[in-house]
Design an enzyme around this catalytic site. Structure first.
Site, PDB file in Angstrom:
ATOM      1  N   ARG A  85      39.549  54.425  49.074  1.00 42.01           N
ATOM      2  CA  ARG A  85      38.089  54.309  49.216  1.00 42.01           C
ATOM      3  C   ARG A  85      37.683  53.060  49.995  1.00 42.01           C
ATOM      4  O   ARG A  85      36.577  52.994  50.507  1.00 42.01           O
ATOM      5  CB  ARG A  85      37.410  54.319  47.858  1.00 42.01           C
ATOM      6  N   HIS A  92      38.615  38.954  38.315  1.00 44.70           N
ATOM      7  CA  HIS A  92      37.672  40.064  38.160  1.00 44.70           C
ATOM      8  C   HIS A  92      36.305  39.531  37.723  1.00 44.70           C
ATOM      9  O   HIS A  92      36.185  38.918  36.681  1.00 44.70           O
ATOM     10  CB  HIS A  92      38.125  41.122  37.153  1.00 44.70           C
ATOM     11  N   ARG A 101      44.015  51.817  46.917  1.00 45.22           N
ATOM     12  CA  ARG A 101      43.768  52.824  45.869  1.00 45.22           C
ATOM     13  C   ARG A 101      44.264  54.182  46.332  1.00 45.22           C
ATOM     14  O   ARG A 101      44.337  54.462  47.530  1.00 45.22           O
ATOM     15  CB  ARG A 101      42.260  52.897  45.557  1.00 45.22           C
TER      16      ARG A 101
HETATM   17  N1  PXP Z   1      42.143  41.139  40.296  1.00 47.53           N
HETATM   18  C1  PXP Z   1      42.375  42.468  40.154  1.00 47.53           C
HETATM   19  C2  PXP Z   1      43.678  42.911  39.581  1.00 47.53           C
HETATM   20  C3  PXP Z   1      41.412  43.407  40.575  1.00 47.53           C
HETATM   21  O1  PXP Z   1      41.672  44.718  40.437  1.00 47.53           O
HETATM   22  C4  PXP Z   1      40.210  42.941  41.150  1.00 47.53           C
HETATM   23  C5  PXP Z   1      39.180  43.924  41.597  1.00 47.53           C
HETATM   24  O2  PXP Z   1      39.686  44.778  42.533  1.00 47.53           O
HETATM   25  C6  PXP Z   1      40.035  41.561  41.303  1.00 47.53           C
HETATM   26  C7  PXP Z   1      40.997  40.674  40.840  1.00 47.53           C
HETATM   27  C8  PXP Z   1      38.836  40.977  41.985  1.00 47.53           C
HETATM   28  O3  PXP Z   1      37.682  41.270  41.299  1.00 47.53           O
HETATM   29  P1  PXP Z   1      36.286  40.931  41.978  1.00 47.53           P
HETATM   30  O4  PXP Z   1      36.176  41.780  43.195  1.00 47.53           O
HETATM   31  O5  PXP Z   1      35.304  41.269  40.919  1.00 47.53           O
HETATM   32  O6  PXP Z   1      36.313  39.458  42.327  1.00 47.53           O
END
Ligand code: PXP
Length: 240
Positions: A50, A191, A46
């Site tokens: 962070r 996600h 990022r």
């Molecule tokens: N894919 C993408 C593009 C993301 O930005 C994230 C979160 O950073 C994830 C997958 C993974 O999400 P989680 O941490 O909720 O499993």
């Protein structure tokens, strides 16, 4: 077709940054994850650093034996880092400083012209490009038009919904995955996926990769990193 698990190690770095310490090391976690069966490693560098930092992405590229997927915003700063680090894949994600996590998908449609420039530049470096988008037909078509190789469907709405809303969100993901693969795009998703909710997403036949981070790192605190990765792989395979 089988489905690959790419373990996102961002939140190992979150724990390190919480104390400004040198441990736990996300690079070490990546090596454990691959030994436990993960097919790749994902990290989001990022703008505000962070969690994952520049040192991490350089080392992750060196130690990852499968696919190293760098999630980044489409900015000149990040393109310069991709040029140096040469990840196998770049996933372009939207980024807002104030957000707790990546809250929505990328609006490829509105930024098509500028995103095309990034896709071309990354392709010239031999890097495959994925667009992190909502399961929306117009965004899928725009992703194809951008020249991207892959889309990653944002599963946050599905993960956070319950009941009928969750069933509708799952149907939208399945429809989006089918549409994208008919257009020749490789399909990933991620996600908010957990051991409890991963099954129906892993069962979507045209989805060939999941990116999962927070739940695996959280399970790892209780059960250990390798068992947490293996438990997720088992849940994905059972659904296939
Ligand atoms: N894919 C993408 C593009 C993301 O930005 C994230 C979160 O950073 C994830 C997958 C993974 O999400 P989680 O941490 O909720 O499993």
């Amino acid at each position: 077709m089988t489905i690959a698990l790419h373990v996102n190690i961002d939140h190992v770095a979150t724990l390190r940054q919480a104390r400004g310490a040198t441990y736990p090391d996300p690079v070490e976690a990546a090596m454990v994850a691959e030994r436990a069966g993960a097919h790749g490693i994902t990290a989001h560098l990022r703008e505000d650093r962070r969690h994952v930092n520049d040192r991490d992405v350089r080392l992750l590229r060196q130690v990852t034996r499968g696919v190293f997927n760098l999630e980044m915003a489409a900015t000149e700063e990040m393109l310069a880092i991709a040029r140096e680090v040469r990840p196998h894949h770049v996933t372009l994600v939207p980024e807002r400083r104030q957000e707790r996590t990546t809250e929505g998908g990328l609006d490829v449609l509105s930024s098509l012209d500028s995103l095309k420039i990034y896709v071309t530049a990354l392709h010239e470096l031999g890097i495959k490009v994925s667009m992190f988008i909502a399961a929306d037909e117009a965004q899928i078509a725009a992703s194809e038009a951008s020249g991207a190789d892959q889309i990653e469907l944002h599963t946050g709405d599905y993960a956070h919904a319950t009941g009928a809303a969750q069933i509708a969100a799952l149907a939208a993901l399945a429809r989006g995955a089918r549409l994208a693969s008919q257009r020749g795009l490789r399909v990933a998703a991620g996600h908010g996926l957990t051991l409890a909710n991963v099954g129906p997403v892993a069962a979507i036949a045209s989805c060939v990769e999941l990116n999962i981070g927070h739940a695996i790192v959280s399970d790892a605190v209780i059960m250990g990193f390798a068992p947490a990765v293996q438990a997720m792989l088992d849940a994905m395979r059972r659904a296939r």
